[in-house]
Scaffold this motif. Structure first.
Motif: not given
Ligand code: XIL
Length: 388
Positions: A340, A179, A348
Motif C-alpha cells: 500500500w 470492500n 497513509w
Molecule cells: C486509504 C488511503 O491510503 C488514504 O489516503 C485515504 O485517506 C483513506 O483510505 N483500506 C482500504 C484503502 O481499502 O482504501 C484505504 O486507503 C486503507 C485501508
C-alpha cells in the motif's frame, strides 16, 4: 540497554523467525546477550539477497505479480518516485482516485481525470491496472449519504458500476467490487458491517454488486477485499470466520466472485502476534478450495510503536514482511502481492505518527527512494517461493 527495557521476553515470543533474526543480528551489536540462547540459531538469517533485479522481476520469475498503490498526486508530481514505481511494479492500484469521493462530486458528475491519468501511466509503463473500490462504507460523498434510501440504493449502485466499470472496461486486471463488508463488532450473526448499503438493500447487496460488476466488465477479476486477517487475535479470527462464511455463501449461490483480497495492513511485532503459520495456511487453503484466487492487496507494516533507531526498526519491519509473505506465498492460489504505497515518503501510515516524532518507515523504499530491508524481505520471499 535500550533493548532490554523495551523488548520483553513475551514480546520476543510474538516475533516470527525472520523478525527475531533481524532483531538479533542488530541487537547483538548493541548487547551480546539480548536475544536468548534459544534464538541463536536464527541469528544467522539475514536479509541478504542475490542480484539487483526489481521486485516485479523476482515476482514474475515465480508467476506472481508485484505491484503497489500509488496516488495521483505523488506519481504526477515526483518524477523520481514515478521512475522507481515503474521500475519495481508490474501493477498499479490508485490509492484514492477510483473511490466515490474522488470520482463523483455529485450524482450527475463523474470525474475521471485522476483515474485516467493513472491508467495511462500504468499503460505507458506496461503495468497492469487494478480497480479500487466500488462498494464500500467509506469514501461516500455527502450528497450520497444525504440521499441514499431503500428506493434508490440499487439504482445508485448500478449506475455507479455501469459508468465506472464501462469507462475502464478491458483495462482493469481486477476490481475490488466490495470492500470491508465484515465488521464483527457490529454484532450481527453474519458478521456484516452496518453500512448504508446493508441498511438499504440488506445482506444481498454483496451478491448484487458482484452480479452487476460481472455484467459491466466480464473480463475483470472480481475481488472481495477485506482487512485484519493476519493476526492471532479474537477479532481477526472472527473476521476470518465471517469472511470465509460470506465467500462460501456467495459461491454456493453462483455469485461471480473470483478472488479474495487480503489487505494485510500488518502491525509491527510490538502490537499483536501473527496467526501461527499452520493456521494461516489452513485458512488460505479453505479459501482456495472455494476455487478463489487470493491477492495480497494492501500490504504494509506499522512501525509507529517500534524502537526509534531506524536500523533496528527497519529490521523488525522487514522481519514482519518476510514472516507474513513466506507463509502466505506457500498457498498456490496467491497470485499477486501489492504494497500500500512504495516509498515511506507517501504512506497513509503517517496518519498514525510515532510518539517520538520520527517519520514512519512502513514501506519497501525509504523517503529518498532507496531500497530498505523491507524491500530485501519482499525480494527474498519471492525468491524463496515455489513457481506458480
Ligand atoms: C486509504 C488511503 O491510503 C488514504 O489516503 C485515504 O485517506 C483513506 O483510505 N483500506 C482500504 C484503502 O481499502 O482504501 C484505504 O486507503 C486503507 C485501508
Amino acid at each position: 540497554m535500550f533493548f532490554r527495557q523495551s523488548i520483553t521476553r513475551r514480546q520476543t515470543l510474538h516475533l516470527g523467525l525472520a523478525a527475531l533474526a533481524g532483531m538479533g543480528a542488530c541487537a547483538q551489536k548493541q548487547s551480546g546477550k539480548l536475544v536468548d540462547q534459544d534464538n541463536q540459531a536464527q541469528l544467522s538469517t539475514s536479509f541478504t539477497i542475490e542480484g539487483e533485479s526489481s521486485l516485479k522481476e523476482r515476482a514474475a520469475a515465480k508467476g506472481l505479480i508485484y505491484g503497489a498503490a500509488g496516488s495521483y498526486s505523488a506519481l504526477s508530481s515526483n518524477p523520481e518516485f514515478a521512475a522507481k514505481f515503474a521500475q519495481e511494479c508490474a501493477m498499479l492500484v490508485p490509492e484514492n482516485s477510483l473511490k466515490w469521493l474522488t470520482l463523483r462530486p455529485s450524482r450527475e458528475q463523474f470525474n475521471f481525470n485522476q483515474g485516467d491519468w493513472l491508467a495511462q501511466f500504468a499503460d505507458r509503463h506496461d503495468m497492469l491496472f487494478r480497480g479500487h473500490t466500488l462498494v464500500w462504507n467509506q469514501s461516500l460523498p455527502q450528497w450520497f449519504q444525504n440521499n441514499v434510501n431503500k428506493g434508490n440504493a440499487e439504482s445508485l449502485m448500478r449506475e455507479h458500476l455501469q459508468v465506472v466499470m464501462k469507462h475502464y472496461a478491458g483495462k482493469v486486471h481486477s476490481w475490488d467490487v466490495v470492500n470491508e463488508a465484515i465488521f464483527p463488532q457490529h454484532g450481527r450473526a453474519d458478521g456484516l458491517r452496518l453500512t448504508p448499503w446493508l441498511q438499504t438493500l440488506g445482506p444481498n447487496y454483496i451478491d448484487l454488486a458482484f452480479e452487476i460488476a460481472a455484467e459491466m466488465d466480464p473480463q475483470a477479476m472480481l475481488v472481495y477485499n477485506d482487512t485484519r486477517m493476519a493476526h492471532d487475535t479474537p477479532e481477526n479470527e472472527s473476521r476470518r470466520t465471517n469472511v470465509l462464511k460470506l465467500l462460501e455463501r456467495l459461491k454456493s449461490r453462483g455469485v461471480p466472485v473470483h478472488a479474495l483480497g487480503l489487505q494485510a495492513h500488518l502491525w509491527g511485532w510490538g502490537k499483536v502476534p501473527f496467526l501461527e503459520p499452520k493456521r494461516m495456511r489452513a485458512f488460505l487453503h479453505e479459501v482456495a478450495q472455494l476455487e478463489l484466487k487470493i491477492l495480497v492487496t494492501e500490504l504494509d507494516v506499522a512501525d509507529n510503536q517500534l524502537p526509534a533507531d531506524p536500523q533496528i526498526r527497519d529490521r523488525l519491519v522487514a522481519g514482519a514482511y518476510e514472516d507474513y509473505l513466506s507463509v502466505v506465498l506457500d498457498e498456490p492460489a496467491v497470485i499477486a502481492v501489492l504494497t500500500w504505497g512504495l516509498s515511506d515518503q507517501y504512506t497513509w501510515r503517517s496518519k498514525w505518527p510515532r510518539g517520538d516524532g520520527n517519520p514512519v518507515r512502513p514501506l519497501p523504499l525509504d523517503a529518498q527512494m532507496n531500497r530498505k530491508l523491507a524491500w530485501n524481505a519482499i525480494a527474498r520471499a519471492f525468491d524463496h517461493t515455489r513457481a506458480r
